[in-house]
Design a protein around this motif. Structure first.
Motif, PDB file in Angstrom:
ATOM      1  N   CYS A 153     -15.795  40.045  27.246  1.00  0.00           N
ATOM      2  CA  CYS A 153     -15.504  38.651  27.586  1.00  0.00           C
ATOM      3  C   CYS A 153     -16.613  38.139  28.508  1.00  0.00           C
ATOM      4  CB  CYS A 153     -14.150  38.562  28.281  1.00  0.00           C
ATOM      5  SG  CYS A 153     -13.602  36.888  28.642  1.00  0.00           S
ATOM      6  N   ASP A 154     -17.115  36.931  28.233  1.00  0.00           N
ATOM      7  CA  ASP A 154     -18.295  36.429  28.946  1.00  0.00           C
ATOM      8  C   ASP A 154     -18.020  36.185  30.432  1.00  0.00           C
ATOM      9  OD1 ASP A 154     -20.124  36.173  26.673  1.00  0.00           O
ATOM     10  OD2 ASP A 154     -18.707  34.671  25.976  1.00  0.00           O
ATOM     11  N   PHE A 155     -16.912  35.489  30.741  1.00  0.00           N
ATOM     12  CA  PHE A 155     -16.618  35.114  32.120  1.00  0.00           C
ATOM     13  C   PHE A 155     -15.129  35.293  32.396  1.00  0.00           C
ATOM     14  CE2 PHE A 155     -20.120  32.352  30.705  1.00  0.00           C
ATOM     15  CZ  PHE A 155     -21.085  32.704  31.624  1.00  0.00           C
ATOM     16  N   VAL A 156     -14.802  35.530  33.661  1.00  0.00           N
ATOM     17  CA  VAL A 156     -13.398  35.591  34.070  1.00  0.00           C
ATOM     18  C   VAL A 156     -13.224  34.761  35.334  1.00  0.00           C
ATOM     19  CG1 VAL A 156     -12.883  37.838  33.049  1.00  0.00           C
ATOM     20  CG2 VAL A 156     -13.836  37.739  35.327  1.00  0.00           C
ATOM     21  N   GLN A 157     -12.028  34.274  35.534  1.00  0.00           N
ATOM     22  CA  GLN A 157     -11.711  33.571  36.779  1.00  0.00           C
ATOM     23  C   GLN A 157     -10.303  33.963  37.200  1.00  0.00           C
ATOM     24  OE1 GLN A 157     -11.822  29.339  35.403  1.00  0.00           O
ATOM     25  NE2 GLN A 157      -9.805  29.211  36.332  1.00  0.00           N
ATOM     26  N   GLY A 158     -10.052  33.903  38.495  1.00  0.00           N
ATOM     27  CA  GLY A 158      -8.713  34.241  38.945  1.00  0.00           C
ATOM     28  C   GLY A 158      -8.702  34.664  40.401  1.00  0.00           C
ATOM     29  N   TYR A 159      -7.526  34.954  40.894  1.00  0.00           N
ATOM     30  CA  TYR A 159      -7.345  35.282  42.314  1.00  0.00           C
ATOM     31  C   TYR A 159      -8.027  36.583  42.707  1.00  0.00           C
ATOM     32  CZ  TYR A 159      -3.858  31.566  42.766  1.00  0.00           C
ATOM     33  OH  TYR A 159      -3.228  30.350  42.804  1.00  0.00           O
ATOM     34  N   TYR A 160      -8.364  37.441  41.718  1.00  0.00           N
ATOM     35  CA  TYR A 160      -9.074  38.674  42.068  1.00  0.00           C
ATOM     36  C   TYR A 160     -10.401  38.343  42.741  1.00  0.00           C
ATOM     37  CZ  TYR A 160     -11.614  43.064  41.564  1.00  0.00           C
ATOM     38  OH  TYR A 160     -12.359  44.194  41.808  1.00  0.00           O
ATOM     39  N   PHE A 161     -10.994  37.227  42.386  1.00  0.00           N
ATOM     40  CA  PHE A 161     -12.284  36.825  42.947  1.00  0.00           C
ATOM     41  C   PHE A 161     -12.085  35.853  44.111  1.00  0.00           C
ATOM     42  CE2 PHE A 161     -12.883  38.007  38.561  1.00  0.00           C
ATOM     43  CZ  PHE A 161     -13.906  38.925  38.660  1.00  0.00           C
ATOM     44  N   TYR A 162     -11.511  34.695  43.816  1.00  0.00           N
ATOM     45  CA  TYR A 162     -11.268  33.699  44.863  1.00  0.00           C
ATOM     46  C   TYR A 162     -10.018  32.896  44.501  1.00  0.00           C
ATOM     47  CZ  TYR A 162     -16.033  34.545  46.509  1.00  0.00           C
ATOM     48  OH  TYR A 162     -17.165  35.125  46.987  1.00  0.00           O
ATOM     49  N   LYS A 163      -9.366  32.408  45.547  1.00  0.00           N
ATOM     50  CA  LYS A 163      -8.251  31.487  45.360  1.00  0.00           C
ATOM     51  C   LYS A 163      -8.739  30.068  45.643  1.00  0.00           C
ATOM     52  CE  LYS A 163      -4.652  34.861  46.458  1.00  0.00           C
ATOM     53  NZ  LYS A 163      -3.439  35.166  47.261  1.00  0.00           N
ATOM     54  N   PRO A 164      -7.978  29.054  45.250  1.00  0.00           N
ATOM     55  CA  PRO A 164      -8.377  27.674  45.590  1.00  0.00           C
ATOM     56  C   PRO A 164      -8.645  27.553  47.078  1.00  0.00           C
ATOM     57  CG  PRO A 164      -6.534  27.662  44.085  1.00  0.00           C
ATOM     58  CD  PRO A 164      -6.743  29.095  44.465  1.00  0.00           C
ATOM     59  N   MET A 165      -9.656  26.767  47.429  1.00  0.00           N
ATOM     60  CA  MET A 165     -10.083  26.717  48.836  1.00  0.00           C
ATOM     61  C   MET A 165     -10.535  25.309  49.196  1.00  0.00           C
ATOM     62  SD  MET A 165     -13.782  28.649  48.495  1.00  0.00           S
ATOM     63  CE  MET A 165     -13.116  29.926  47.423  1.00  0.00           C
ATOM     64  N   PRO A 166     -10.560  24.984  50.486  1.00  0.00           N
ATOM     65  CA  PRO A 166     -11.093  23.694  50.935  1.00  0.00           C
ATOM     66  C   PRO A 166     -12.584  23.583  50.644  1.00  0.00           C
ATOM     67  CG  PRO A 166      -9.790  24.735  52.657  1.00  0.00           C
ATOM     68  CD  PRO A 166      -9.999  25.771  51.595  1.00  0.00           C
ATOM     69  N   GLU A 167     -13.042  22.365  50.593  1.00  0.00           N
ATOM     70  CA  GLU A 167     -14.458  22.099  50.296  1.00  0.00           C
ATOM     71  C   GLU A 167     -15.379  22.810  51.288  1.00  0.00           C
ATOM     72  OE1 GLU A 167     -17.389  18.227  50.541  1.00  0.00           O
ATOM     73  OE2 GLU A 167     -15.378  17.956  49.703  1.00  0.00           O
ATOM     74  N   ASP A 168     -15.042  22.780  52.581  1.00  0.00           N
ATOM     75  CA  ASP A 168     -15.899  23.399  53.588  1.00  0.00           C
ATOM     76  C   ASP A 168     -16.057  24.897  53.344  1.00  0.00           C
ATOM     77  OD1 ASP A 168     -16.259  20.977  54.766  1.00  0.00           O
ATOM     78  OD2 ASP A 168     -14.822  21.306  56.397  1.00  0.00           O
TER      79      ASP A 168
END
Length: 455
Positions: A153-168
């Motif tokens: 699979c080319d790319f993955v996304q999810g909480y294992y890497f990062y969770k939603p975060m503020p702009e700063d």
């Protein structure tokens, strides 16, 4: 935010914008998006557009027209939550999207369900056959990521890497470069280094078999002063670096040999940077293989340790030729789209077979975008019906690549223009202006564009 970062000379990564099915009822949606991006002077490659499967199911024709228009404006389009509806296969067939994002529900139980895993792998493979990049959503642990890597699979996304975060927080990650593709945690790097050490200590144990069988090209480099030497590679290295299966049977063909040639300086520089910064370094190389063909490689390098003047580095390599080709196609497509404001038609000229491919057309005839036509022998077949206007010898230059290159090189603006009149079937004459020029979307590559204007 993107404009502010660009103004400060800071790194800016693409941001994806979700477009809801309600917004597709706005007939000016594509123009609105283009105008907002243009008003902020943002490169289109920094804004990607995500649409959902349900939006397409509600209004297939309108969404398809919108995707075509967004492509025309230079945007990359992603299909979000693929698999959440009932028309998935029809979407792949009918909708010209660039990237497929697989709905996270496929990951909910694939660790315990054979069927879920089979379906997921089938989608990834099918997308690759269709030259679509794939993103798997919802990855929450290392095991899920390992399975997806094994499926290529080319790319993955999810909480294992990062969770939603503020702009700063997001900007802090970019500015401190801690987003260096969180490939391994510190603990995982330690495990990898121990594995590598055991590979050197024991020739045939389980750890060695694991290293050689890992998906993707990887190996060990040694730096001694200004010299780089490959000490060990896995099977995936040969799969990436050589073009034929016979090369996979080489035994030590690249081992214990100093690296020389075109890639040496760049690799040496990144090894030194990895050692000085104690961080993963990454570079892209346009590598000339032994069969005299070029291939684009993405190389990651990590410093492992030193003994005296000798330093060891782990490296991983991937073939990114298809990705580079897609970038080139996007560049050519966007470039030629701008030319349509002046010309009636824009072709890509292929001297290898004498054809032209229609990239863009104002629709004044029956020629279709993407179709190919014989071009070079057109001037031979219709010689009696063509009257050249201040363009003596143009037919000889147009049909000969070497002569065309010479004329383009001698030109002050890198172009060659000709004009002629052609007698039509009804006996009337039409004047045609033609402009030829060459672009280089990637190192070592060249494309010839031909623009037509009827008077």
């Amino acid at each position: 935010m993107q404009r502010r970062r660009l103004d400060k000379g800071l790194k800016a990564l693409p941001v994806s914008i979700n477009v809801s099915r309600v917004e597709f009822y706005n007939h000016h949606l594509c123009e609105d998006i283009r105008n907002i991006v243009a008003a902020n002077n943002i490169p289109t490659e920094l804004i990607k557009i995500e649409i959902t499967e349900t939006a397409y199911a509600d209004n297939p024709r309108q969404v398809q027209e919108a995707v075509d228009k967004l492509h025309e404006y230079g945007f990359v389009v992603l299909m979000d939550d693929f698999g959440s509806g009932y028309s998935s296969l029809n979407i792949l067939k009918d909708l010209p999207i660039d990237i497929l994002k697989i709905d996270m529900k496929f990951l909910d139980d694939f660790a315990t369900s054979k069927k879920a895993g089979i379906i997921l792998e089938a989608i990834v493979r099918m997308a690759k056959w269709m030259q679509l990049r794939v993103v798997a959503e919802g990855v929450e642990d290392r095991k899920e990521w390992d399975v997806l890597k094994s499926m290529e699979c080319d790319f993955v996304q999810g909480y294992y890497f990062y969770k939603p975060m503020p702009e700063d927080d997001y900007e802090h990650i970019l500015d401190t470069d801690t987003a260096a593709e969180k490939l391994f945690s510190e603990e995982e790097y330690e495990d990898l280094e121990n594995t590598i050490i055991r590979v050197f200590q024991y020739g045939n144990d389980q750890e060695s078999a694991m290293f050689y069988g890992m998906i993707g090209g990887m190996g060990i480099l040694e730096m001694n002063g200004d010299n780089l030497e490959i000490l060990q590679v896995n099977k995936g290295y040969y799969e990436v670096m050589y073009s034929s299966d016979s090369d996979l049977r080489r035994e030590g063909g690249v081992l214990n040999k100093k690296i020389i040639g075109q890639d040496y300086e760049e690799l040496l520089g990144q090894c030194r940077a990895s050692k000085e910064k104690n961080s993963v370094q990454q570079l892209q190389l346009h590598h000339l293989r032994e069969d005299d063909t070029f291939i684009w490689l993405n190389v990651k390098i990590k410093y492992l340790g030193s003994s005296g003047k000798r330093s060891l580095f782990y490296f991983a390599i991937d073939n990114i030729d298809e990705m580079k080709k897609m970038e080139s196609e996007k560049y050519i497509y966007s470039y030629s789209a701008a030319l349509l404001k002046v010309f009636d038609k824009v072709y890509r000229l292929d001297y290898s077979d004498g054809t032209v491919e229609v990239l863009h057309t104002a629709g004044k005839d029956k020629m279709q975008v993407g179709e190919k036509y014989q071009f070079l022998n057109f001037f031979v077949r219709n010689a009696d019906d063509i009257e050249w206007i201040n363009s003596e010898g143009a037919d000889r230059i147009i049909t000969n690549k070497e002569l065309m290159d010479q004329r383009l090189k001698e030109s002050r603006n890198g172009s060659y223009s000709v004009s002629y009149r052609i007698r039509l079937s009804d006996g009337s004459q039409q004047e045609i202006n033609v402009l030829f020029f060459k672009v280089e979307p990637r190192d070592g590559e060249e494309e010839y564009l031909c623009c037509i204007k009827s008077i």
